[in-house]
Design an enzyme around this catalytic site. Sequence first.
Site, PDB file in Angstrom:
ATOM      1  N   HIS A 311       0.855  -1.184   0.000  1.00  0.00           N
ATOM      2  CA  HIS A 311       0.000   0.000   0.000  1.00  0.00           C
ATOM      3  C   HIS A 311       0.886   1.227   0.000  1.00  0.00           C
ATOM      4  CE1 HIS A 311      -3.132   2.816   1.121  1.00  0.00           C
ATOM      5  NE2 HIS A 311      -3.974   1.886   0.711  1.00  0.00           N
ATOM      6  N   ASP A 368      -7.963  -5.474   0.167  1.00  0.00           N
ATOM      7  CA  ASP A 368      -8.476  -6.287  -0.938  1.00  0.00           C
ATOM      8  C   ASP A 368      -8.093  -7.750  -0.846  1.00  0.00           C
ATOM      9  OD1 ASP A 368      -9.773  -4.268  -2.326  1.00  0.00           O
ATOM     10  OD2 ASP A 368      -7.859  -3.506  -3.042  1.00  0.00           O
TER      11      ASP A 368
HETATM   12  N1  ACO Z   1       4.266  -7.461  -4.878  1.00  0.00           N
HETATM   13  C1  ACO Z   1       5.627  -7.434  -5.028  1.00  0.00           C
HETATM   14  N2  ACO Z   1       6.390  -6.338  -4.825  1.00  0.00           N
HETATM   15  C2  ACO Z   1       5.737  -5.203  -4.456  1.00  0.00           C
HETATM   16  C3  ACO Z   1       4.336  -5.169  -4.291  1.00  0.00           C
HETATM   17  C4  ACO Z   1       3.598  -6.339  -4.496  1.00  0.00           C
HETATM   18  N3  ACO Z   1       2.276  -6.368  -4.351  1.00  0.00           N
HETATM   19  N4  ACO Z   1       3.957  -3.906  -3.934  1.00  0.00           N
HETATM   20  C5  ACO Z   1       5.087  -3.190  -3.889  1.00  0.00           C
HETATM   21  N5  ACO Z   1       6.165  -3.960  -4.196  1.00  0.00           N
HETATM   22  C6  ACO Z   1       7.588  -3.560  -4.172  1.00  0.00           C
HETATM   23  C7  ACO Z   1       7.941  -2.735  -5.400  1.00  0.00           C
HETATM   24  O1  ACO Z   1       8.407  -3.527  -6.458  1.00  0.00           O
HETATM   25  C8  ACO Z   1       9.021  -1.841  -4.826  1.00  0.00           C
HETATM   26  O2  ACO Z   1      10.200  -2.588  -4.740  1.00  0.00           O
HETATM   27  P1  ACO Z   1      11.654  -1.858  -4.947  1.00  0.00           P
HETATM   28  O3  ACO Z   1      11.748  -0.860  -3.817  1.00  0.00           O
HETATM   29  O4  ACO Z   1      12.646  -2.950  -4.872  1.00  0.00           O
HETATM   30  O5  ACO Z   1      11.576  -1.184  -6.296  1.00  0.00           O
HETATM   31  C9  ACO Z   1       8.575  -1.566  -3.389  1.00  0.00           C
HETATM   32  O6  ACO Z   1       7.755  -2.710  -3.033  1.00  0.00           O
HETATM   33  C10 ACO Z   1       7.730  -0.289  -3.248  1.00  0.00           C
HETATM   34  O7  ACO Z   1       6.666  -0.356  -4.182  1.00  0.00           O
HETATM   35  P2  ACO Z   1       6.066   0.879  -4.960  1.00  0.00           P
HETATM   36  O8  ACO Z   1       5.497   0.418  -6.256  1.00  0.00           O
HETATM   37  O9  ACO Z   1       7.068   1.988  -5.001  1.00  0.00           O
HETATM   38  O10 ACO Z   1       4.902   1.292  -3.977  1.00  0.00           O
HETATM   39  P3  ACO Z   1       3.668   2.179  -4.342  1.00  0.00           P
HETATM   40  O11 ACO Z   1       3.310   2.898  -3.108  1.00  0.00           O
HETATM   41  O12 ACO Z   1       3.922   3.003  -5.566  1.00  0.00           O
HETATM   42  O13 ACO Z   1       2.552   1.107  -4.733  1.00  0.00           O
HETATM   43  C11 ACO Z   1       0.683  -0.339  -4.656  1.00  0.00           C
HETATM   44  C12 ACO Z   1       1.505   0.734  -3.913  1.00  0.00           C
HETATM   45  C13 ACO Z   1       0.250   0.183  -6.032  1.00  0.00           C
HETATM   46  C14 ACO Z   1      -0.583  -0.632  -3.856  1.00  0.00           C
HETATM   47  C15 ACO Z   1       1.551  -1.623  -4.797  1.00  0.00           C
HETATM   48  O14 ACO Z   1       1.895  -2.107  -3.526  1.00  0.00           O
HETATM   49  C16 ACO Z   1       0.829  -2.712  -5.603  1.00  0.00           C
HETATM   50  O15 ACO Z   1       0.886  -2.695  -6.839  1.00  0.00           O
HETATM   51  N6  ACO Z   1       0.146  -3.682  -4.903  1.00  0.00           N
HETATM   52  C17 ACO Z   1      -0.607  -4.705  -5.597  1.00  0.00           C
HETATM   53  C18 ACO Z   1      -1.944  -4.150  -6.030  1.00  0.00           C
HETATM   54  C19 ACO Z   1      -2.902  -3.942  -4.901  1.00  0.00           C
HETATM   55  O16 ACO Z   1      -3.087  -4.797  -4.051  1.00  0.00           O
HETATM   56  N7  ACO Z   1      -3.564  -2.771  -4.900  1.00  0.00           N
HETATM   57  C20 ACO Z   1      -4.573  -2.415  -3.919  1.00  0.00           C
HETATM   58  C21 ACO Z   1      -4.146  -1.244  -3.126  1.00  0.00           C
HETATM   59  S1  ACO Z   1      -5.296  -0.931  -1.829  1.00  0.00           S
HETATM   60  C22 ACO Z   1      -6.603  -0.187  -2.580  1.00  0.00           C
HETATM   61  O17 ACO Z   1      -6.539   0.467  -3.572  1.00  0.00           O
HETATM   62  C23 ACO Z   1      -7.870  -0.414  -1.926  1.00  0.00           C
END
Ligand code: ACO
Length: 434
Positions: A311, A368
């Site tokens: 998140h 979720d």
């Molecule tokens: N699986 C694997 N790796 C992940 C995940 C994941 N679900 N989420 C984040 N990471 C990693 C990224 O690759 C990144 O790694 P790095 O630092 O080595 O590059 C690090 O964690 C930080 O991730 P960001 O993408 O910079 O985090 P951001 O805040 O931009 O993204 C998000 C948040 C979009 C929710 C992301 O965690 C994601 O895509 N999760 C999966 C989708 C999801 O469940 N969305 C629902 C969100 S809640 C809602 O809307 C109700």
Amino acid sequence: MSKTNSATFSLINDATGEKFAMPVLDGSVGPSVIDVRRLYTQTGHFTYDPGYTSTGSCESALTYIDGDAGVLLHRGYRIEDLAEQSSFLEVAYLLLYGDLPNGGERDKFVHDITYHTMLHEQLINFYRGFRRDAHPMAIMCGVVGALSSFYHDSTDINDPHARMVASYRLIAKMPTIAAMAYKYSIGQPFNYPQNDLSFSENFLYMLFAVPAEQYEVNPVLAKAMDRLLILHADHEQNASTSTVRLAGSSGANPFACMAAGIASLWGPAHGGANEAVLNMLNEVGHKDNIGSYVKKAKDKDDPFRLMGFGHRVYKNYDPRAKVMMQSCHEVLEDLGVDDPLLELAMEFEKIAREDEYFIERNLYPNVDFYSGIILKAMGFPSDMFTVLFAVARTVGWIAQWKEMIEDPTQKIGRPRQLYTGPTERPYVPINNRK
Ligand code: ACO
């Protein structure tokens, strides 16, 4: 209201030695902000923050999140307390008006919302323009956008009464619109709302009743639905809420703004994640395969992410996910469903939470992760999951939209950019081009 702190931040231009002081504003709780509104006038520079990771876009008194502690408050109340003791319409009142209603206020609000649940009959024809296999979120975008053409009398955003009527109409009609999108997709007749049922009971009735049979609302499912709606009601300045605010900042009417919010919510990185979680769990199929999916999620060259994990704001367990997991057990037990996907999800959580990659990055299950399993057990197809999220989030969107319109400092939202394209060049007639 924010307060100006006596402290300032200074920005120094290392080339010229010029120093610029920037005021600091304090909210009621949480990090203070550096007020950069005069930065461009003073320095000729913009700030650069794609994804708004460090940028506050507005002042808001609705929802507070402490992502490190895993705390979510609506108007000061913990989400766990609201989910346990309140009702969705009471939370809607709280978000709209700032305080929990007393008995009389609650009864009047419930009555007023209930008597706005019917749709203009002409809207039924609108549905018939969609293909039967249309994604229900596509139908939601279209039908909600069309509401402004049916309810002109509540589109004057400068009239507080019209704003209130539009807000009530949206909260009340969204379940009817969502249920009709579902009924249309499965070829069953639409159900008109039943005013003697509660908000969540009526929603389940419109979704699942058929004219050929008596429909008894299961109280455990009605409670689970109400709780699910509470958990998704608002969440600060997330992508869809920011979209609603940005659309509304130009003076667009609230129905059009909600359609914009629905479009933004649809994406798998946001509201579409619960559908994506279930698809992922189905694809994984067996706990022996979890390891290879975790490996894929960690691989920088693979775009796959563990859906329902991570998140932008929570760097701890999402408090909504805890309530959702509890609700998931209750629903499955009541229905006598033994879904292997729940076991798979719990195993996924266990493995991911022991893995260095997920620990280092503070990747916990979000709201979720478990919601899809509950909704599947309740009889929803996965493409309806995000629609239910939209029904709930309408309350947050409309409360945030109303707060923005009533903010005297509100301006049209207009971010700046760092331009990296060609500099000015002369036009080349087609015959002279290479
Ligand atoms: N699986 C694997 N790796 C992940 C995940 C994941 N679900 N989420 C984040 N990471 C990693 C990224 O690759 C990144 O790694 P790095 O630092 O080595 O590059 C690090 O964690 C930080 O991730 P960001 O993408 O910079 O985090 P951001 O805040 O931009 O993204 C998000 C948040 C979009 C929710 C992301 O965690 C994601 O895509 N999760 C999966 C989708 C999801 O469940 N969305 C629902 C969100 S809640 C809602 O809307 C109700």
